[in-house]
Scaffold this active site. Structure first.
Site, mmCIF file in Angstrom:
data_model
loop_
_atom_site.group_PDB
_atom_site.id
_atom_site.type_symbol
_atom_site.label_atom_id
_atom_site.label_comp_id
_atom_site.label_asym_id
_atom_site.label_seq_id
_atom_site.Cartn_x
_atom_site.Cartn_y
_atom_site.Cartn_z
ATOM 1 N N SER A 242 27.654 51.231 64.917
ATOM 2 C CA SER A 242 26.248 51.238 65.324
ATOM 3 C C SER A 242 25.717 52.669 65.283
ATOM 4 O O SER A 242 24.585 52.920 64.873
ATOM 5 C CB SER A 242 26.073 50.685 66.738
ATOM 6 O OG SER A 242 26.759 49.483 66.865
ATOM 7 N N SER B 99 32.450 68.925 59.271
ATOM 8 C CA SER B 99 32.855 67.518 59.247
ATOM 9 C C SER B 99 32.860 67.031 57.801
ATOM 10 O O SER B 99 32.713 67.834 56.876
ATOM 11 C CB SER B 99 31.952 66.675 60.140
ATOM 12 O OG SER B 99 30.648 66.710 59.662
ATOM 13 N N LYS C 200 42.413 59.230 57.712
ATOM 14 C CA LYS C 200 41.433 59.881 58.579
ATOM 15 C C LYS C 200 41.778 59.475 60.006
ATOM 16 O O LYS C 200 41.571 58.327 60.412
ATOM 17 C CB LYS C 200 40.007 59.453 58.231
ATOM 18 C CG LYS C 200 38.968 60.201 59.042
ATOM 19 C CD LYS C 200 37.578 60.012 58.468
ATOM 20 C CE LYS C 200 36.584 60.977 59.081
ATOM 21 N NZ LYS C 200 36.392 60.797 60.523
ATOM 22 N N LYS D 79 35.329 55.513 54.598
ATOM 23 C CA LYS D 79 35.411 54.819 55.879
ATOM 24 C C LYS D 79 35.934 53.397 55.695
ATOM 25 O O LYS D 79 35.550 52.707 54.749
ATOM 26 C CB LYS D 79 34.025 54.764 56.522
ATOM 27 C CG LYS D 79 33.547 56.115 57.021
ATOM 28 C CD LYS D 79 34.208 56.452 58.332
ATOM 29 C CE LYS D 79 33.233 57.179 59.208
ATOM 30 N NZ LYS D 79 33.377 57.020 60.595
ATOM 31 N N CYS E 72 52.119 29.742 87.225
ATOM 32 C CA CYS E 72 52.015 28.553 88.059
ATOM 33 C C CYS E 72 53.290 28.514 88.903
ATOM 34 O O CYS E 72 54.392 28.640 88.351
ATOM 35 C CB CYS E 72 51.918 27.309 87.187
ATOM 36 S SG CYS E 72 52.088 25.787 88.122
HETATM 37 S S1 IVH Z 1 39.555 67.554 56.726
HETATM 38 C C1 IVH Z 1 36.437 70.767 55.962
HETATM 39 N N1 IVH Z 1 41.323 65.630 57.005
HETATM 40 O O1 IVH Z 1 37.384 63.945 60.631
HETATM 41 C C2 IVH Z 1 37.202 69.513 56.102
HETATM 42 N N2 IVH Z 1 39.592 65.794 58.607
HETATM 43 O O2 IVH Z 1 34.336 63.933 60.001
HETATM 44 C C3 IVH Z 1 37.601 69.267 57.469
HETATM 45 N N3 IVH Z 1 39.723 64.120 60.403
HETATM 46 O O3 IVH Z 1 36.281 66.923 62.040
HETATM 47 C C4 IVH Z 1 38.248 68.028 57.787
HETATM 48 N N4 IVH Z 1 41.552 63.133 59.686
HETATM 49 O O4 IVH Z 1 38.403 65.922 62.982
HETATM 50 C C5 IVH Z 1 40.215 66.209 57.496
HETATM 51 N N5 IVH Z 1 42.967 64.004 57.159
HETATM 52 C C6 IVH Z 1 41.877 64.585 57.640
HETATM 53 C C7 IVH Z 1 41.260 64.124 58.818
HETATM 54 C C8 IVH Z 1 40.102 64.751 59.267
HETATM 55 C C9 IVH Z 1 40.624 63.161 60.631
HETATM 56 C C10 IVH Z 1 38.564 64.382 61.262
HETATM 57 C C11 IVH Z 1 38.347 65.816 61.597
HETATM 58 C C12 IVH Z 1 36.967 66.151 61.127
HETATM 59 C C13 IVH Z 1 36.338 64.811 60.985
HETATM 60 C C14 IVH Z 1 35.336 64.863 59.868
#
Ligand code: IVH
Length: 681
Positions: A42, A88, A122, A322, A432
């Protein structure tokens, strides 16, 4: 960037204002106490709606808009400057989005990616930078607003995977995700319950709350997985020329990387391979010991990364693919209490139907009364629901921030909802008081005992069973074998039916031990475990003589359940004696004199999917599994890396797809029937 998930459509300025305020409130709540008011999907839809509106009406953009800000602009900032900005990732949601990202990356670097694509999970936790100076872990920094983060050094020593010392006196900053594994999450909530603290609604919120807390009287353990590293204090420690090489260097320091998991980093040459790996990771998701919300794809080569460069918020050389959300929010409409076969009284949530991970969910488990008490759940609450793959949907927590005041307390039953008798409330699970054989579990356990996969007594339906119980003739499955023709004729109203039942009962006495044992309905055992137990011990006497430690040696039997199983077997002593007296078989037939090793399926782990025809026609899944085990193999319900043969019948679907992906040997029904021909009756 292309997205498949729909953005929220904002049609006027008022809707835009409202959306911005909702998004800010959600992020603020999340960063305050780890409790979101919106689920991820959401929030994503809202943020993308806001961005679309701002693109159409650039004049209306509010200064406090979350668009373009790390953490929606409200993340706790802190005052530690990041060595290199902590950005991010941009998102895609399907193969088309991935292809578009790849094309834009190729444009930026002037040629298709040459150094390969690194693919890794991720991880769904909180970003953290761990600074090592001269081999010592000296500082932990959260992501904050991307340029400055909060000092989280108080957590040093409580994070699995982040050693406080590394070899070689390294000076380097390692970046990665801190999370609560599923086990750690459960343990954390046990600890919090014991300290009368509110339980965490999910692992991610629990991680955020845990990292921020400083003066707790207890310690909650978290886990770190590295996904990157940067130079610290200008020290030239990192020698790799690409992501994979640097992650190997990080792992060599003893810092945990994703290669410690089933979904660890792999590098591929083509985008088609990347896409296949994304699907593979999606299949593995439900079995992972931690939560992931996507797959990250990075150009592996640092030169290509450097050429591609960064946008204001995201690197151009990486993308998050995603996965469909496994969490959703919905309304708790009511709570039902059901009595199971063993007399267990379980609460079940009745929900406003909601789509999660590809299916519509209307019911979910509420675990036990202690969960209801500790979570403070009320009827009418908006709740966070979790479902992944084949697992049973479960309610995780109420979203307290969305309460309207109309919610009502959940009433815990005073009497057993099945028989109206007393409830045994001594354990966390309520039972029970009559137990499986005495109380309202009696009929369900008799029905189970005569079922097709147990004693297989055809024609003895629940109506006749009820009559026999009400007449005081039958208390347990063993009593069935002492019924006279006359008694059966009275109960079923027919001489013919009574005769047929006597034939069935005589046949049932010859069932193999695994079925006789299964019919007892021992707690924490079902068909599969009953077969394993029978195969392991061979005779009922040996099973009864087994100590909990000996039971724990049985394949697939969780050690923690062994004492409960042993206790229940002991309690069933009189029933077992009665069965033996009736002449019911108490041994597992061995397959001739053949050693297990020379049977056709020796060493094979077999999964059956789809409908069976030909020589295998009419066999249900349990019968197929029995057949597999008689032929020396082990049977399982789901395809994994351990599976060596998949038998694909008519209409085989996702299991076949998974087996093909994993490169598992696939047999048709006919091929399989030929392989085990000697074992077909
Ligand atoms: S690379 C510059 N690798 O996802 C690139 N991030 O939305 C930096 N995350 O803030 C991130 N698994 O906290 C990278 N295998 C992964 C990841 C990862 C989780 C998180 C991380 C980042 C967010 C990005």
């Amino acid at each position: 960037m292309t997205t498949a998930a729909p953005a929220l459509s904002l049609t006027d300025r008022a809707a835009y204002d409202h959306a911005v305020e909702q998004a800010l409130a959600a992020s603020a709540a999340y960063y305050q106490d780890g409790n979101t008011t919106l689920d991820d999907a959401s929030y994503d839809a809202l943020a993308r709606g806001i961005a679309a509106y701002e693109e159409a009406y650039p004049d209306h953009v509010r200064a406090d808009s979350p668009t373009g800000k790390v953490g929606g602009g409200v993340a706790p900032v802190g005052d530690v400057a990041h060595t290199v900005a902590m950005l991010s990732l941009d998102n895609v949601f399907d193969a088309e989005g991935l292809t578009k990202w790849d094309a834009s990356l190729a444009r930026r670097i002037d040629h298709p990616v040459e150094g390969g694509y690194a693919v890794e999970p991720k991880l769904d936790g909180a970003a953290m930078a761990a600074r090592y100076r001269d081999g010592r872990l000296v500082q932990l920094v959260g992501r904050g607003n991307g340029t400055h983060g909060e000092d989280l050094s108080h957590a040093i020593g409580s994070i699995v995977g982040l050693p406080t010392q590394v070899p070689g006196g390294a000076t380097v900053e390692i970046r990665g995700e801190v999370l609560l594994t599923r086990d750690q999450f459960e343990k954390a909530n046990e600890i919090r319950s014991a300290h009368n603290a509110k339980v965490f609604s999910n692992p991610r919120n629990g991680t955020a709350g845990t990292l921020r807390a400083k003066d707790r009287p207890y310690t909650i353990e978290t886990t770190f997985f590295a996904y990157g590293a940067v130079a610290l204090d200008g020290v030239d420690f990192l020698t790799g020329t690409g992501h994979e090489a640097v992650m190997d260097q990080v792992a060599a320091l003893g810092v945990q990387t994703t290669s410690a998991t089933d979904v660890g980093l792999r590098v591929y040459g083509t985008l088609a391979q990347v896409q296949a790996r994304v699907e593979e990771i999606q299949h593995l998701r439900a079995e992972l010991p931690f939560g992931i919300d996507g797959v990250v794809i990075k150009a592996d080569d640092y030169t290509e990364q450097r050429t591609a460069g960064f946008g204001t918020r995201h690197p151009h050389w990486a993308i998050a693919y995603k996965l469909p959300p496994v969490e959703a929010q919905t309304k708790l409409l009511a709570v039902e209490w059901n009595v199971g076969r063993t007399g267990h009284i379980a609460p079940r949530a009745v929900l406003e139907p909601v789509e999660v991970d590809g299916s519509t969910v209307t019911y979910a488990t509420l675990h036990n009364p202690a969960f209801i008490r500790n979570s403070g759940l009320k009827v009418g609450d908006t709740v966070v629901l979790y479902k992944a793959g084949d697992i049973i949907p479960r309610v995780e927590a109420p979203v307290v921030a969305l309460r309207t005041g109309e919610e009502t307390d959940i009433l815990l039953p005073e009497a057993c909802p099945g028989c109206g008798g007393d409830i045994d409330k001594s354990g966390e699970r309520w039972e029970c008081a009559g137990g499986a054989s005495g109380g309202c579990g009696k009929l369900p356990s008799l029905k189970y005992a005569v079922g097709r996969d147990q004693l297989d007594i055809d024609g003895l339906g629940v109506t006749y069973l009820e009559t026999l119980v009400d007449a005081g003739l039958v208390d347990d499955a063993a009593d069935l074998f002492f019924l006279s023709q006359k008694q059966l004729a009275e109960a079923t109203g027919s001489d013919k039916r009574a005769d047929a039942l006597l034939v069935q009962l005589a046949k049932a006495k010859e069932q193999p031990l695994n079925r006789v044992f299964c019919a007892l309905g021992v707690v924490r055992t079902g068909r599969t475990l009953s077969r394993e137990i029978a195969r392991h011990f061979g005779t009922m006497d040996a099973i009864r003589a087994a100590t909990p430690d000996e039971l724990a040696e049985v394949n697939k039997l969780p050690g923690a359940n062994a004492p409960k199983i042993a206790a229940h077997i002991a309690a069933l002593g009189p029933v077992i004696d009665k069965l033996a007296k009736a002449g019911v078989n108490m041994v597992e037939p061995s397959v001739g004199d053949t050693e297990t090793g020379s049977r056709p399926l020796a060493g094979e782990a077999v999964v059956v999917t789809g409908g069976m025809h030909g020589a295998l026609a009419g066999r249900n899944r349990n019968e197929m599994n029995e057949l597999i085990e008689r032929a020396g193999g082990t049977a399982s319900g789901s395809v994994s890396k351990k599976t060596t043969i998949l038998v694909a019948g008519e209409g085989a679907g996702s299991k076949l797809a998974k087996a093909e992906q994993l490169g598992t040997r696939v047999l048709t029904e006919d091929e399989f029937a030929a392989l085990i021909a000697d074992y077909l009756d």
